[in-house]
Design a protein around this motif. Structure first.
Motif, mmCIF file in Angstrom:
data_model
loop_
_atom_site.group_PDB
_atom_site.id
_atom_site.type_symbol
_atom_site.label_atom_id
_atom_site.label_comp_id
_atom_site.label_asym_id
_atom_site.label_seq_id
_atom_site.Cartn_x
_atom_site.Cartn_y
_atom_site.Cartn_z
ATOM 1 N N ASN A 1 44.825 -16.367 13.701
ATOM 2 C CA ASN A 1 44.311 -15.526 14.787
ATOM 3 C C ASN A 1 45.018 -15.694 16.134
ATOM 4 O O ASN A 1 44.947 -14.772 16.960
ATOM 5 C CB ASN A 1 42.796 -15.696 14.941
ATOM 6 N N PRO A 2 45.770 -16.789 16.435
ATOM 7 C CA PRO A 2 46.473 -16.820 17.722
ATOM 8 C C PRO A 2 47.496 -15.696 17.882
ATOM 9 O O PRO A 2 47.825 -15.309 19.008
ATOM 10 C CB PRO A 2 47.174 -18.192 17.712
ATOM 11 N N PRO B 1 41.915 -19.586 20.368
ATOM 12 C CA PRO B 1 42.192 -19.543 18.924
ATOM 13 C C PRO B 1 43.275 -20.544 18.548
ATOM 14 O O PRO B 1 44.258 -20.715 19.270
ATOM 15 C CB PRO B 1 42.662 -18.102 18.698
ATOM 16 N N ASP B 2 43.102 -21.205 17.411
ATOM 17 C CA ASP B 2 44.121 -22.176 16.970
ATOM 18 C C ASP B 2 44.305 -22.176 15.456
ATOM 19 O O ASP B 2 44.613 -23.187 14.840
ATOM 20 C CB ASP B 2 43.754 -23.577 17.460
ATOM 21 N N GLY B 3 44.106 -21.014 14.830
ATOM 22 C CA GLY B 3 44.280 -20.927 13.375
ATOM 23 C C GLY B 3 45.754 -20.941 12.979
ATOM 24 O O GLY B 3 46.596 -20.295 13.615
ATOM 25 N N MET C 1 41.400 -18.250 10.663
ATOM 26 C CA MET C 1 40.699 -17.823 11.870
ATOM 27 C C MET C 1 39.917 -19.034 12.368
ATOM 28 O O MET C 1 38.938 -19.473 11.749
ATOM 29 C CB MET C 1 39.771 -16.645 11.553
ATOM 30 N N SER C 2 40.385 -19.611 13.460
ATOM 31 C CA SER C 2 39.786 -20.845 13.948
ATOM 32 C C SER C 2 39.888 -20.889 15.466
ATOM 33 O O SER C 2 40.797 -20.299 16.058
ATOM 34 C CB SER C 2 40.506 -22.054 13.332
ATOM 35 N N PHE C 3 38.941 -21.608 16.107
ATOM 36 C CA PHE C 3 38.964 -21.810 17.557
ATOM 37 C C PHE C 3 38.909 -23.302 17.852
ATOM 38 O O PHE C 3 38.235 -24.071 17.156
ATOM 39 C CB PHE C 3 37.791 -21.090 18.230
ATOM 40 N N ALA D 1 40.007 -13.442 22.373
ATOM 41 C CA ALA D 1 39.500 -14.322 21.324
ATOM 42 C C ALA D 1 39.383 -13.548 20.013
ATOM 43 O O ALA D 1 38.278 -13.223 19.554
ATOM 44 C CB ALA D 1 38.139 -14.893 21.728
ATOM 45 N N ALA E 1 38.751 -12.606 16.483
ATOM 46 C CA ALA E 1 37.954 -13.268 15.440
ATOM 47 C C ALA E 1 38.394 -12.810 14.055
ATOM 48 O O ALA E 1 37.565 -12.545 13.183
ATOM 49 C CB ALA E 1 36.470 -12.987 15.668
#
Length: 480
Positions: free
Chosen positions: A133-134, A35-37, A22-24, A143, A145
């Motif tokens: 997460n994307p 998001p870019d996980g 889970m990353s932004f 978005a 989370a």
């Protein structure tokens, strides 16, 4: 001397899947990077593969636990985790693989039957990597989370049973001279002695006679009741199942017990038929051994008449002096050659080996889920794919729980519970989690007194987020 092992049990476990991230995106001048996980890597599979160079299961006699490599976790910047390496376990051709019931440790069903070099089957699939997460972005959830956890791989016990892949098998009572015959016919050097059950493991010998070459198995002696397992009958008889030709050896002297050779012949044939009915129709050559002894002419003639009446070829030989052996070996070679051609034609006409057959069967089993009433007001839902979704959910994240509830509703879990008789306020249990059921409208009818119900689920449409409707506030009440 190498040890012979023809049946063993091992514990296998695929690699666990890596967790999604889970990353932004956080970058200068990009205030809404999104998001870019990355996704977690899939765990490695445990694969069993047939190998023509192996002759026993000795590698699994002392080591019983096998684990594949786990996948690694996903990272930010859409960096996916690495997949775990598969673990390949090699077994001899002719190995049957069975799933064991975890409670009784008895065989439950066959997983595969590997009869050709290179055939393989996945016996412990690795866990699926969690999605980053994307994957959970929708028009109303810009978005997300949350991300999925990696799927823990399933651990279970399986049984490996090797059945010899010989062209012909020597069968008969103990001490009729089978080991002496194979020693005369081939380069095999089995233990030979004048007491019953000298041979306790099968011996293989390559026979060359004229233009023919073929493999003969010396199967340990059978006794009356072998079909029911008496005298380790099941362990010995399994090696006869795959042979194309049976060489039925009879001690024409009656051995030290003074048995009737004709009665011995009938008993062994009866045991073969009772163990597997198709063995009664298997091509058979009757071999009267120890014909160098004096005063056995009448017995030889009686046995010959019985064999011919049953449609079997007959040969009188002596493993001690070698009398009649060359003729027997040539006749066996000719018969094996004919049977090989027939088998080759049959295999050519049969459908090609489907390496994915067993995998498709496993996936079909995984799709099913079951609803069981454990006690009044309490229901247990089980199923491989359903439980996989539960363990991949981050239970500390409300968004992730809402997403799980939505997927369960699409799988038909709510409808199944209602059909089984679950009422609002009843407790629903999945693995170690429990929920209060709130899936019935006040005007709906439901059934009572249903112990359990099983469903097949076609969840291919659940494979991607794009194929699912958006999750809104109305989805939160599937299982509260």
């Amino acid at each position: 001397m190498s040890q012979f092992t023809d049946i063993c049990r091992i514990n296998v476990k695929g690699g666990d899947g890596g967790a999604g991230c889970m990353s932004f995106r956080r970058e200068a001048f990009v205030p809404k990077g999104g998001p870019d996980g990355g996704d977690g890597g899939h765990g490695g599979d445990v694969v069993i593969q047939a190998d023509a160079q192996l002759s026993s299961l000795i590698d699994y006699r002392f080591k019983h636990h096998f684990r594949a490599e786990a996948g690694t976790h996903g990272k930010g910047s859409r960096k996916d985790g690495a997949d775990g390496k598969d673990l390949i376990l090699k077994v001899p051709m002719g190995t049957v693989i069975r799933e064991l019931d975890p409670t009784t440790m008895e065989p439950a069903y066959d997983l595969a039957d590997l009869t050709h070099d290179g055939e393989r089957v996945v016996v412990a699939p690795g866990g699926t990597g969690g999605l980053g997460n994307p994957h959970f972005v929708t028009s109303t959830r810009r978005a997300p989370a949350f991300a999925q956890k990696g799927e823990p791989a399933i651990e279970h016990w399986i049984e490996l049973e090797m059945k010899l892949m010989a062209d012909a098998a020597l069968v008969g009572f103990p001490s009729v001279g089978k080991s002496s015959l194979i020693a005369r016919m081939s380069a095999a050097r089995p233990k030979i002695a004048d007491y019953p059950f000298t041979t306790l493991v099968p011996n293989l010998g390559m026979v060359r006679a004229g233009e023919y070459s073929y493999v003969v198995a010396d199967v340990p002696g059978l006794i009356e009741g072998a079909a029911e397992g008496k005298g380790l009958g099941h362990q010995f008889l399994r090696h006869v199942e795959r042979t194309a030709l049976i060489l039925h050896v009879v001690d024409i002297t009656g051995s030290y017990e003074g048995r009737d050779p004709l009665e011995d012949y009938r008993i062994i044939n009866d045991e073969l038929c009772r163990y597997a009915s198709d063995l009664a129709d298997r091509p058979q050559i009757v071999v009267a051994n120890k014909c160098d002894a004096s005063g056995v002419a009448d017995r030889v003639q009686a046995l010959k008449m019985a064999a011919l009446e049953d449609g079997h070829e007959f040969f009188a030989v002596s493993a001690l002096t070698g009398a009649g052996l060359q003729t027997l070996m040539l006749a066996c070679g000719e018969r094996v050659s004919e049977l090989r051609r027939a088998i080759a034609e049959e295999q050519a006409a049969a459908p090609a080996f489907d390496e994915e057959k067993w995998e498709r069967a496993r996936k079909a089993r995984d799709k099913r889920f079951r609803v069981l009433q454990e006690e009044p007001g309490a229901w247990r839902v089980t199923g491989t794919n359903l439980e996989r979704m539960v363990v991949q959910t981050d239970w500390e994240n409300e968004e992730a729980i809402i997403y799980l509830q939505h997927r369960m509703a699409r799988m038909g879990v709510d409808d199944a519970l209602i059909k089984a008789g679950c009422k609002n306020g009843d407790e629903v249990r999945i693995l170690g989690y429990a929920f209060d059921f709130e899936g019935i409208d006040d005007d709906e009818d439901y059934e009572d007194d249903v112990e359990f119900i099983e469903f097949d689920v076609d969840d291919e449409e659940l494979a991607t987020e794009d194929s699912q409707p958006e999750v809104g506030e109305e989805d939160t009440d599937v299982l509260a």
